[in-house]
Write an enzyme that holds these catalytic residues in place. Structure first.
Site, PDB file in Angstrom:
ATOM      1  N   TYR A 156       0.731  -1.124   0.037  1.00  0.00           N
ATOM      2  CA  TYR A 156      -0.191  -0.177   0.124  1.00  0.00           C
ATOM      3  C   TYR A 156       0.978   1.230  -0.083  1.00  0.00           C
ATOM      4  O   TYR A 156       0.421   2.300  -0.516  1.00  0.00           O
ATOM      5  CB  TYR A 156      -0.955  -0.022   1.214  1.00  0.00           C
ATOM      6  CG  TYR A 156      -2.094   0.919   0.880  1.00  0.00           C
ATOM      7  CD1 TYR A 156      -2.888   0.752   0.057  1.00  0.00           C
ATOM      8  CD2 TYR A 156      -2.530   2.022   1.921  1.00  0.00           C
ATOM      9  CE1 TYR A 156      -4.120   1.774   0.024  1.00  0.00           C
ATOM     10  CE2 TYR A 156      -3.450   2.839   1.885  1.00  0.00           C
ATOM     11  CZ  TYR A 156      -4.241   2.796   0.691  1.00  0.00           C
ATOM     12  OH  TYR A 156      -5.428   3.736   0.461  1.00  0.00           O
ATOM     13  N   LYS A 163      -2.941   8.392   2.991  1.00  0.00           N
ATOM     14  CA  LYS A 163      -4.008   8.244   4.012  1.00  0.00           C
ATOM     15  C   LYS A 163      -3.919   8.937   5.209  1.00  0.00           C
ATOM     16  O   LYS A 163      -4.901   9.387   5.921  1.00  0.00           O
ATOM     17  CB  LYS A 163      -4.622   6.931   4.069  1.00  0.00           C
ATOM     18  CG  LYS A 163      -5.036   6.503   2.737  1.00  0.00           C
ATOM     19  CD  LYS A 163      -6.243   7.212   1.996  1.00  0.00           C
ATOM     20  CE  LYS A 163      -6.810   6.524   1.009  1.00  0.00           C
ATOM     21  NZ  LYS A 163      -7.932   7.459   0.239  1.00  0.00           N
TER      22      LYS A 163
HETATM   23  P1  NAD Z   1     -12.654   3.674  -7.654  1.00  0.00           P
HETATM   24  O1  NAD Z   1     -11.733   3.367  -8.532  1.00  0.00           O
HETATM   25  O2  NAD Z   1     -14.062   3.295  -8.130  1.00  0.00           O
HETATM   26  O3  NAD Z   1     -12.686   5.129  -7.034  1.00  0.00           O
HETATM   27  C1  NAD Z   1     -11.666   6.263  -7.239  1.00  0.00           C
HETATM   28  C2  NAD Z   1     -11.876   7.317  -8.029  1.00  0.00           C
HETATM   29  O4  NAD Z   1     -11.049   8.243  -8.032  1.00  0.00           O
HETATM   30  C3  NAD Z   1     -12.222   6.935  -9.306  1.00  0.00           C
HETATM   31  O5  NAD Z   1     -13.636   7.507  -9.930  1.00  0.00           O
HETATM   32  C4  NAD Z   1     -11.235   8.054 -10.219  1.00  0.00           C
HETATM   33  O6  NAD Z   1     -11.872   8.503 -11.386  1.00  0.00           O
HETATM   34  C5  NAD Z   1     -10.923   9.052  -9.238  1.00  0.00           C
HETATM   35  N1  NAD Z   1      -9.783   9.799  -9.406  1.00  0.00           N
HETATM   36  C6  NAD Z   1      -8.498   9.542  -9.380  1.00  0.00           C
HETATM   37  N2  NAD Z   1      -7.759  10.503  -9.695  1.00  0.00           N
HETATM   38  C7  NAD Z   1      -8.703  11.673 -10.036  1.00  0.00           C
HETATM   39  C8  NAD Z   1      -8.721  13.029 -10.237  1.00  0.00           C
HETATM   40  N3  NAD Z   1      -7.256  13.412 -10.748  1.00  0.00           N
HETATM   41  N4  NAD Z   1      -9.410  13.651 -10.618  1.00  0.00           N
HETATM   42  C9  NAD Z   1     -10.736  13.142 -10.210  1.00  0.00           C
HETATM   43  N5  NAD Z   1     -11.173  12.223  -9.891  1.00  0.00           N
HETATM   44  C10 NAD Z   1     -10.000  11.160  -9.829  1.00  0.00           C
HETATM   45  O7  NAD Z   1     -12.339   3.038  -6.384  1.00  0.00           O
HETATM   46  P2  NAD Z   1     -12.889   3.022  -4.897  1.00  0.00           P
HETATM   47  O8  NAD Z   1     -12.338   1.768  -4.088  1.00  0.00           O
HETATM   48  O9  NAD Z   1     -14.297   3.601  -4.912  1.00  0.00           O
HETATM   49  O10 NAD Z   1     -12.073   4.187  -4.161  1.00  0.00           O
HETATM   50  C11 NAD Z   1     -12.833   5.286  -3.477  1.00  0.00           C
HETATM   51  C12 NAD Z   1     -11.946   5.824  -2.372  1.00  0.00           C
HETATM   52  O11 NAD Z   1     -12.064   4.810  -1.259  1.00  0.00           O
HETATM   53  C13 NAD Z   1     -10.614   6.069  -2.432  1.00  0.00           C
HETATM   54  O12 NAD Z   1     -10.430   6.956  -1.569  1.00  0.00           O
HETATM   55  C14 NAD Z   1      -9.737   4.875  -1.950  1.00  0.00           C
HETATM   56  O13 NAD Z   1      -8.717   4.977  -1.238  1.00  0.00           O
HETATM   57  C15 NAD Z   1     -11.013   4.477  -0.903  1.00  0.00           C
HETATM   58  N6  NAD Z   1     -11.077   3.249  -0.318  1.00  0.00           N
HETATM   59  C16 NAD Z   1     -11.051   2.031  -1.232  1.00  0.00           C
HETATM   60  C17 NAD Z   1     -10.993   0.718  -0.415  1.00  0.00           C
HETATM   61  C18 NAD Z   1     -11.146  -0.403  -1.529  1.00  0.00           C
HETATM   62  O14 NAD Z   1     -10.641  -1.396  -0.932  1.00  0.00           O
HETATM   63  N7  NAD Z   1     -11.697  -0.385  -2.595  1.00  0.00           N
HETATM   64  C19 NAD Z   1     -10.776   0.802   0.967  1.00  0.00           C
HETATM   65  C20 NAD Z   1     -10.679   1.892   1.805  1.00  0.00           C
HETATM   66  C21 NAD Z   1     -10.674   3.062   0.958  1.00  0.00           C
HETATM   67  O1  0WE Z   2      -6.987   2.998  -1.690  1.00  0.00           O
HETATM   68  C1  0WE Z   2      -7.042   1.973  -2.096  1.00  0.00           C
HETATM   69  C2  0WE Z   2      -6.315   1.724  -3.589  1.00  0.00           C
HETATM   70  C3  0WE Z   2      -5.864   3.243  -4.245  1.00  0.00           C
HETATM   71  C4  0WE Z   2      -5.215   3.281  -5.258  1.00  0.00           C
HETATM   72  C5  0WE Z   2      -5.401   2.179  -6.239  1.00  0.00           C
HETATM   73  C6  0WE Z   2      -4.683   2.196  -7.452  1.00  0.00           C
HETATM   74  C7  0WE Z   2      -4.769   1.157  -8.643  1.00  0.00           C
HETATM   75  C8  0WE Z   2      -4.466   1.570  -9.885  1.00  0.00           C
HETATM   76  C9  0WE Z   2      -4.615   4.469  -5.811  1.00  0.00           C
HETATM   77  N1  0WE Z   2      -3.816   4.517  -6.891  1.00  0.00           N
HETATM   78  C10 0WE Z   2      -3.889   3.437  -7.800  1.00  0.00           C
HETATM   79  N2  0WE Z   2      -3.073   3.696  -9.001  1.00  0.00           N
HETATM   80  C11 0WE Z   2      -3.386   2.695  -9.968  1.00  0.00           C
HETATM   81  O2  0WE Z   2      -2.631   2.638 -11.148  1.00  0.00           O
HETATM   82  N3  0WE Z   2      -7.233   0.965  -1.629  1.00  0.00           N
HETATM   83  C12 0WE Z   2      -7.625   0.971  -0.009  1.00  0.00           C
HETATM   84  C13 0WE Z   2      -7.438  -0.417  -2.063  1.00  0.00           C
HETATM   85  C14 0WE Z   2      -6.064  -1.034  -1.815  1.00  0.00           C
HETATM   86  O3  0WE Z   2      -4.977  -0.883  -2.562  1.00  0.00           O
HETATM   87  C15 0WE Z   2      -3.867  -1.742  -2.193  1.00  0.00           C
HETATM   88  C16 0WE Z   2      -4.340  -2.327  -1.062  1.00  0.00           C
HETATM   89  C17 0WE Z   2      -5.803  -2.154  -0.898  1.00  0.00           C
HETATM   90  C18 0WE Z   2      -6.505  -2.528   0.086  1.00  0.00           C
HETATM   91  C19 0WE Z   2      -2.729  -1.868  -2.563  1.00  0.00           C
HETATM   92  C20 0WE Z   2      -1.946  -2.612  -2.050  1.00  0.00           C
HETATM   93  C21 0WE Z   2      -2.143  -3.328  -0.785  1.00  0.00           C
HETATM   94  C22 0WE Z   2      -3.353  -3.249  -0.432  1.00  0.00           C
END
Ligand code: NAD
Ligand code: 0WE
Length: 256
Positions: A156, A163
């Site tokens: 991560y 974060k």
């Molecule tokens: P997702 O890919 O659906 O959403 C991420 C969004 O960020 C996308 O819509 C993308 O277009 C947007 N984004 C990235 N760069 C951008 C920019 N320059 N301008 C505008 N938008 C931009 O994935 P998600 O899992 O729904 O992620 C949403 C949030 O939840 C993130 O902050 C992620 O860190 C957080 N999160 C995700 C998880 C997980 O396991 N999926 C867990 C905890 C927190």
């Molecule tokens: O916040 C996240 C992921 C956010 C994210 C994901 C990507 C994938 C594609 C940010 N940047 C990028 N860039 C890319 O090019 N999570 C909480 C999901 C997540 O991501 C991981 C996790 C978990 C959980 C990455 C490594 C280990 C665990």
């Protein structure tokens, strides 16, 4: 005390597709009666995002890349013209260059560090500042975080550092905006299989380990994150600001 959002306007950032956490929150806000503006990042995502957004009656779609000040300025000028006031802002955005989420944290480049913090952290500050003047009746700002901010989650990497900074921004923003009755909170979600999780090596193994160790013996459902978003957006959470609420089936409380 009410979860009802009738008469409230909400802007949601971070809808990429139907799996997005932002989409689940948007659906919840819509069901609670909010008027919705939903933004997507760029032309590449426009088609899929617009199709989804128009499926919510009354919701409108806007494009905004949060790494660009002029796009943020233009968006909020449009929102002011279109809705006048704003009550809720959801920030569900994170990005780090793919190579930064592989290998060791110690290898993080200056450019990856900058991009991760610009897109995933500074954007919350920029959006909060732009939204505050429209939140004349007070408001609620909600962002999404992950426990990789508090504990080491291998790979991560720089996103964990980002974060941690995001959670700290939540506290400083909560202090500044509290006097205007604008609350700022974060949801710390357990792992969810979204577009952002796709391509992360061993994500399925992570989900499995998470479910085994979590007190609830399962993973979170994206709609549980959505429901917490509605709670934080609504008057049901009127006494809460600067908080990080875990929606992770209890995983974070475990020591072993
Ligand atoms: P997702 O890919 O659906 O959403 C991420 C969004 O960020 C996308 O819509 C993308 O277009 C947007 N984004 C990235 N760069 C951008 C920019 N320059 N301008 C505008 N938008 C931009 O994935 P998600 O899992 O729904 O992620 C949403 C949030 O939840 C993130 O902050 C992620 O860190 C957080 N999160 C995700 C998880 C997980 O396991 N999926 C867990 C905890 C927190
Ligand atoms: O916040 C996240 C992921 C956010 C994210 C994901 C990507 C994938 C594609 C940010 N940047 C990028 N860039 C890319 O090019 N999570 C909480 C999901 C997540 O991501 C991981 C996790 C978990 C959980 C990455 C490594 C280990 C665990």
């Amino acid at each position: 005390m009410s979860f009802n959002l009738e008469g409230r306007t909400a802007v949601v950032f971070g809808v990429a597709n139907k799996r997005s956490i932002a989409w689940s929150i948007a659906q919840g806000l819509h069901k609670a009666g909010a008027q919705l503006a939903i933004t997507y990042q760029n032309e590449r995502l426009a088609l899929e995002a617009k199709d989804l957004i128009v499926s919510l009656p009354g919701a409108e779609a806007f494009q905004c890349d949060v790494s660009k000040d002029d796009e943020i300025d233009r968006l909020f000028a449009t929102l002011k013209e279109r809705y006048g006031k704003l009550h809720v802002l959801v920030h569900s955005i994170a990005f780090a260059p793919a190579e930064a989420l592989k290998g060791e944290f110690v290898a993080t480049t200056r450019e990856s560090f900058r991009i991760a913090h610009d897109v995933s952290v500074y954007s919350l500050v920029a959006l909060a500042r732009a939204a505050a003047p429209l939140m004349e009746d007070g408001g609620s700002i909600v962002t999404l975080t992950y426990n990789g901010s508090q504990r080491v989650v291998p790979r991560y990497n720089v996103m964990g550092v980002a974060k941690a900074a995001l959670e700290c921004c939540v506290r400083y923003l909560a202090y500044d905006l509290g006097k205007r009755n604008i609350r700022v909170n974060a949801i710390s979600a357990g792992p969810v299989k979204t577009l952002s999780a796709r391509g992360i090596a061993d994500f399925s193994d992570m989900l499995k380990a998470h479910a085994e160790r979590a007190p609830l013996k399962r993973n979170v459902n994206v709609n549980e994150v959505g429901a917490t978003g509605v709670f934080l957006a609504s008057d049901a959470s009127s006494g809460t600001t600067g908080a990080v609420i875990y929606v992770d089936c209890g995983y974070n409380i475990m020591g072993f």
